[in-house]
Design a protein around this motif. Structure first.
Motif, PDB file in Angstrom:
ATOM      1  N   GLY A   1     -38.994  15.011 -27.628  1.00 11.47           N
ATOM      2  CA  GLY A   1     -38.505  16.367 -27.349  1.00 11.47           C
ATOM      3  C   GLY A   1     -37.111  16.636 -27.851  1.00 11.47           C
ATOM      4  N   ARG A   2     -36.423  15.613 -28.385  1.00  7.79           N
ATOM      5  CA  ARG A   2     -35.060  15.808 -28.889  1.00  7.79           C
ATOM      6  C   ARG A   2     -34.983  15.773 -30.401  1.00  7.79           C
ATOM      7  N   THR A   3     -36.073  15.384 -31.077  1.00  7.68           N
ATOM      8  CA  THR A   3     -36.045  15.283 -32.533  1.00  7.68           C
ATOM      9  C   THR A   3     -37.080  16.218 -33.144  1.00  7.68           C
ATOM     10  N   LYS A   4     -36.731  16.708 -34.317  1.00  7.16           N
ATOM     11  CA  LYS A   4     -37.618  17.625 -35.020  1.00  7.16           C
ATOM     12  C   LYS A   4     -37.301  17.563 -36.502  1.00  7.16           C
ATOM     13  N   LEU A   5     -38.362  17.588 -37.358  1.00  5.69           N
ATOM     14  CA  LEU A   5     -38.171  17.622 -38.795  1.00  5.69           C
ATOM     15  C   LEU A   5     -37.949  19.071 -39.204  1.00  5.69           C
ATOM     16  N   VAL A   6     -36.793  19.383 -39.733  1.00  7.14           N
ATOM     17  CA  VAL A   6     -36.450  20.771 -40.046  1.00  7.14           C
ATOM     18  C   VAL A   6     -36.416  21.036 -41.546  1.00  7.14           C
ATOM     19  N   GLY A   7     -36.524  19.992 -42.352  1.00  3.06           N
ATOM     20  CA  GLY A   7     -36.517  20.206 -43.795  1.00  3.06           C
ATOM     21  C   GLY A   7     -37.888  20.659 -44.310  1.00  3.06           C
ATOM     22  N   ASP A   8     -37.921  21.205 -45.515  1.00  2.00           N
ATOM     23  CA  ASP A   8     -39.148  21.631 -46.170  1.00  2.00           C
ATOM     24  C   ASP A   8     -39.635  20.488 -47.058  1.00  2.00           C
ATOM     25  N   LEU A   9     -40.745  19.857 -46.636  1.00  2.00           N
ATOM     26  CA  LEU A   9     -41.233  18.695 -47.383  1.00  2.00           C
ATOM     27  C   LEU A   9     -41.576  19.056 -48.819  1.00  2.00           C
ATOM     28  N   TRP A  10     -42.100  20.266 -49.032  1.00  2.00           N
ATOM     29  CA  TRP A  10     -42.465  20.652 -50.398  1.00  2.00           C
ATOM     30  C   TRP A  10     -41.232  20.798 -51.284  1.00  2.00           C
ATOM     31  N   GLN A  11     -40.079  20.940 -50.634  1.00  2.00           N
ATOM     32  CA  GLN A  11     -38.832  20.991 -51.400  1.00  2.00           C
ATOM     33  C   GLN A  11     -38.103  19.645 -51.348  1.00  2.00           C
ATOM     34  N   LYS A  12     -38.859  18.616 -50.951  1.00  2.00           N
ATOM     35  CA  LYS A  12     -38.311  17.256 -50.883  1.00  2.00           C
ATOM     36  C   LYS A  12     -37.130  17.162 -49.903  1.00  2.00           C
ATOM     37  N   ASN A  13     -37.228  17.929 -48.807  1.00  2.19           N
ATOM     38  CA  ASN A  13     -36.164  17.936 -47.785  1.00  2.19           C
ATOM     39  C   ASN A  13     -36.774  17.455 -46.487  1.00  2.19           C
ATOM     40  N   CYS A  14     -36.347  16.282 -46.057  1.00  2.54           N
ATOM     41  CA  CYS A  14     -36.896  15.675 -44.835  1.00  2.54           C
ATOM     42  C   CYS A  14     -35.825  15.571 -43.757  1.00  2.54           C
ATOM     43  N   SER A  15     -34.979  16.624 -43.640  1.00  2.00           N
ATOM     44  CA  SER A  15     -33.859  16.591 -42.684  1.00  2.00           C
ATOM     45  C   SER A  15     -34.357  16.501 -41.261  1.00  2.00           C
ATOM     46  N   LEU A  16     -33.611  15.742 -40.441  1.00  2.00           N
ATOM     47  CA  LEU A  16     -33.949  15.518 -39.038  1.00  2.00           C
ATOM     48  C   LEU A  16     -32.921  16.201 -38.144  1.00  2.00           C
ATOM     49  N   ARG A  17     -33.430  16.846 -37.110  1.00  4.53           N
ATOM     50  CA  ARG A  17     -32.547  17.488 -36.132  1.00  4.53           C
ATOM     51  C   ARG A  17     -32.665  16.735 -34.808  1.00  4.53           C
ATOM     52  N   ILE A  18     -31.497  16.365 -34.246  1.00  3.79           N
ATOM     53  CA  ILE A  18     -31.456  15.684 -32.939  1.00  3.79           C
ATOM     54  C   ILE A  18     -30.639  16.585 -32.001  1.00  3.79           C
ATOM     55  N   THR A  19     -31.222  16.951 -30.889  1.00  5.72           N
ATOM     56  CA  THR A  19     -30.521  17.798 -29.924  1.00  5.72           C
ATOM     57  C   THR A  19     -30.109  16.979 -28.714  1.00  5.72           C
ATOM     58  N   HIS A  20     -29.187  17.557 -27.939  1.00  3.37           N
ATOM     59  CA  HIS A  20     -28.682  16.918 -26.710  1.00  3.37           C
ATOM     60  C   HIS A  20     -28.274  15.469 -26.990  1.00  3.37           C
ATOM     61  N   LEU A  21     -27.335  15.336 -27.905  1.00  2.77           N
ATOM     62  CA  LEU A  21     -26.896  14.006 -28.322  1.00  2.77           C
ATOM     63  C   LEU A  21     -26.374  13.176 -27.154  1.00  2.77           C
ATOM     64  N   HIS A  22     -26.676  11.878 -27.240  1.00  2.00           N
ATOM     65  CA  HIS A  22     -26.117  10.897 -26.321  1.00  2.00           C
ATOM     66  C   HIS A  22     -25.104  10.062 -27.088  1.00  2.00           C
ATOM     67  N   LEU A  23     -24.214   9.419 -26.372  1.00  2.00           N
ATOM     68  CA  LEU A  23     -23.255   8.539 -27.043  1.00  2.00           C
ATOM     69  C   LEU A  23     -23.970   7.393 -27.758  1.00  2.00           C
ATOM     70  N   SER A  24     -25.181   7.082 -27.314  1.00  2.00           N
ATOM     71  CA  SER A  24     -25.933   5.981 -27.944  1.00  2.00           C
ATOM     72  C   SER A  24     -26.653   6.415 -29.220  1.00  2.00           C
ATOM     73  N   ASP A  25     -26.591   7.706 -29.568  1.00  2.00           N
ATOM     74  CA  ASP A  25     -27.307   8.210 -30.749  1.00  2.00           C
ATOM     75  C   ASP A  25     -26.510   8.017 -32.028  1.00  2.00           C
ATOM     76  N   LYS A  26     -25.812   6.902 -32.136  1.00  2.00           N
ATOM     77  CA  LYS A  26     -24.967   6.707 -33.301  1.00  2.00           C
ATOM     78  C   LYS A  26     -25.717   6.121 -34.491  1.00  2.00           C
ATOM     79  N   GLY A  27     -26.956   5.658 -34.274  1.00  2.00           N
ATOM     80  CA  GLY A  27     -27.721   5.103 -35.395  1.00  2.00           C
ATOM     81  C   GLY A  27     -27.533   3.602 -35.537  1.00  2.00           C
ATOM     82  N   PRO A  28     -27.727   3.055 -36.739  1.00  2.00           N
ATOM     83  CA  PRO A  28     -28.070   3.820 -37.960  1.00  2.00           C
ATOM     84  C   PRO A  28     -29.508   4.332 -37.930  1.00  2.00           C
ATOM     85  N   PHE A  29     -29.732   5.466 -38.611  1.00  2.00           N
ATOM     86  CA  PHE A  29     -31.051   6.077 -38.720  1.00  2.00           C
ATOM     87  C   PHE A  29     -31.557   5.886 -40.148  1.00  2.00           C
ATOM     88  N   ILE A  30     -32.858   5.511 -40.218  1.00  2.00           N
ATOM     89  CA  ILE A  30     -33.454   5.179 -41.528  1.00  2.00           C
ATOM     90  C   ILE A  30     -34.667   6.069 -41.749  1.00  2.00           C
TER      91      ILE A  30
END
Length: 377
Positions: free
Chosen positions: A24-53
């Motif tokens: 419920g906190r992550t969502k793919l917001v990029g347009d895959l057909w445009q080769k954009n796979c951007s990720l949106r994370i809401t309600h960040l926690h201090l532990s959300d520092k990654g790294p993200f792959i």
């Protein structure tokens, strides 16, 4: 999909495969057909520092994790305060330009910038490097006296409800205003009075001038002392001066009180049958005036007031009194003027007395003479 630390799934098309803390906190917001796979994370926690792959899987045969392109996030416990830029020292009437900017990481939910006191700004956003964005709010207004020492506040409100503010205090320079003379204006004649010149200016007034209708007075300080004030003491005003200019007060008029004085011109005259007396009294405040003759009070015929001067008239038939008095009194004292009857009045009274005596004598002698004459005959 997106992974954390190469194994924990933080986003997957199948939500059941997502790590429970990220559901419920992550969502793919990029347009895959445009080769954009951007990720949106809401309600960040201090532990959300990654790294993200980022990882892609195609038909179970083609799978790849972009380990060397991992993304890390520096998560702060609270948002940074906005950067507020404004020239804090201005002159009254000058145009003031202010800008407020803040960084953010989610282009779809920029923070809302507002100004206090309530003003209407213009806003714009721009993309920076490293996934950062910046929103800037610009403000233009003309400075007024009331802006002096007031805080200009810019507040950034984020989508999560957090609010952070920055402020700067304006220093508006202006010439002295609201200049006035302070002190007692009601004074007893002969007393001394001290007055003070006050004003509102930025910076504060550094010198003062005092004036009356005759010109400048010797004092150059904010106070002046007048010795032995009289009813002739003129109204005065003061001028306050600072580096931005000068301002003038309104005239201060003195209300001088004094005991009665009966002016020259007060006297009595007489014609054949009437005595006319006039009493001119200068006093402040007005009090009571009455006429008197020896042993009795005489009612005034007419009373006129002209400022501090009262004119009281007495008209009466001729009598035998040689003196009529005008008595005036107020809260500060009394004054009396004795009016002796004019010479023509005394001569007239003598003539009247002689005539009356002669008439009485004749009235007595005629019968006596007639009786003697009859007796002799």
């Amino acid at each position: 999909m997106w992974l954390k630390d190469s194994h924990a799934v933080v986003y997957h098309p199948d939500s059941s495969k997502i790590l429970k803390d990220y559901r419920g906190r992550t969502k793919l917001v990029g347009d895959l057909w445009q080769k954009n796979c951007s990720l949106r994370i809401t309600h960040l926690h201090l532990s959300d520092k990654g790294p993200f792959i980022f990882r892609i899987e195609i038909d179970d045969d083609n799978k790849f994790s972009y380990v060397h392109a991992a993304v890390s996030i520096a998560v702060n416990s609270s948002p940074h305060s906005p950067y507020l830029s404004v020239r804090e020292e201005v002159k009254v009437g000058e145009v003031v330009f202010a800008s407020c900017s803040v960084f953010y990481s989610c282009p779809s939910e920029p923070p809302l910038l507002t100004w206090g006191p309530s003003r209407t700004p213009s806003n714009q956003s721009q993309q920076l490097v490293n996934g950062q964005w910046e929103v800037t709010s610009s403000l233009t207004f003309t400075s007024i006296i009331n802006d002096n020492s007031k805080s200009l506040v810019c507040t950034a409100e984020y989508s999560g409800g957090e609010k952070v503010s920055s402020s700067k205090t304006l220093n508006v320079k202006y010439a002295p205003v609201d200049v006035k003379v302070e002190g007692v204006s009601d004074v007893m004649e002969g007393a001394s009075v001290e007055l003070r010149c006050s004003s509102d200016g930025n910076p504060a007034a550094h010198s003062f001038h005092w004036h009356n209708s005759q010109g400048p007075l010797p004092s150059r300080s904010s106070t002046i002392k007048l010795e032995r004030v009289t009813r002739l003491t003129e109204a005065l005003y003061c001028t306050a001066i600072n580096t931005e200019g000068q301002g003038h007060s309104s005239l201060l008029k003195f209300h001088v009180e004094y005991q009665p004085e009966i002016r020259v011109g007060s006297a009595c005259t007489a014609d054949f049958s009437i005595i006319n007396c006039l009493c001119i009294v200068d006093w402040e405040p007005p009090g009571m005036v009455e006429w008197s003759a020896p042993g009795r009070t005489l009612p005034s015929t007419k009373v006129e007031r002209h400022g501090s001067v009262t004119m009281v008239t007495l008209q009466r038939p001729l009598e035998f009194s040689d003196v009529v008095c005008c008595n005036a009194g107020n809260t500060h004292g009394n004054a009396t003027l004795s009016c002796s009857m004019p010479t023509n009045y005394k001569v007239l009274m003598q003539y009247v007395s002689t005539a009356v005596g002669a008439f009485v004598l004749i009235f007595i002698l005629i019968p006596v003479t007639t009786c003697l004459f009859i007796k002799k005959w």
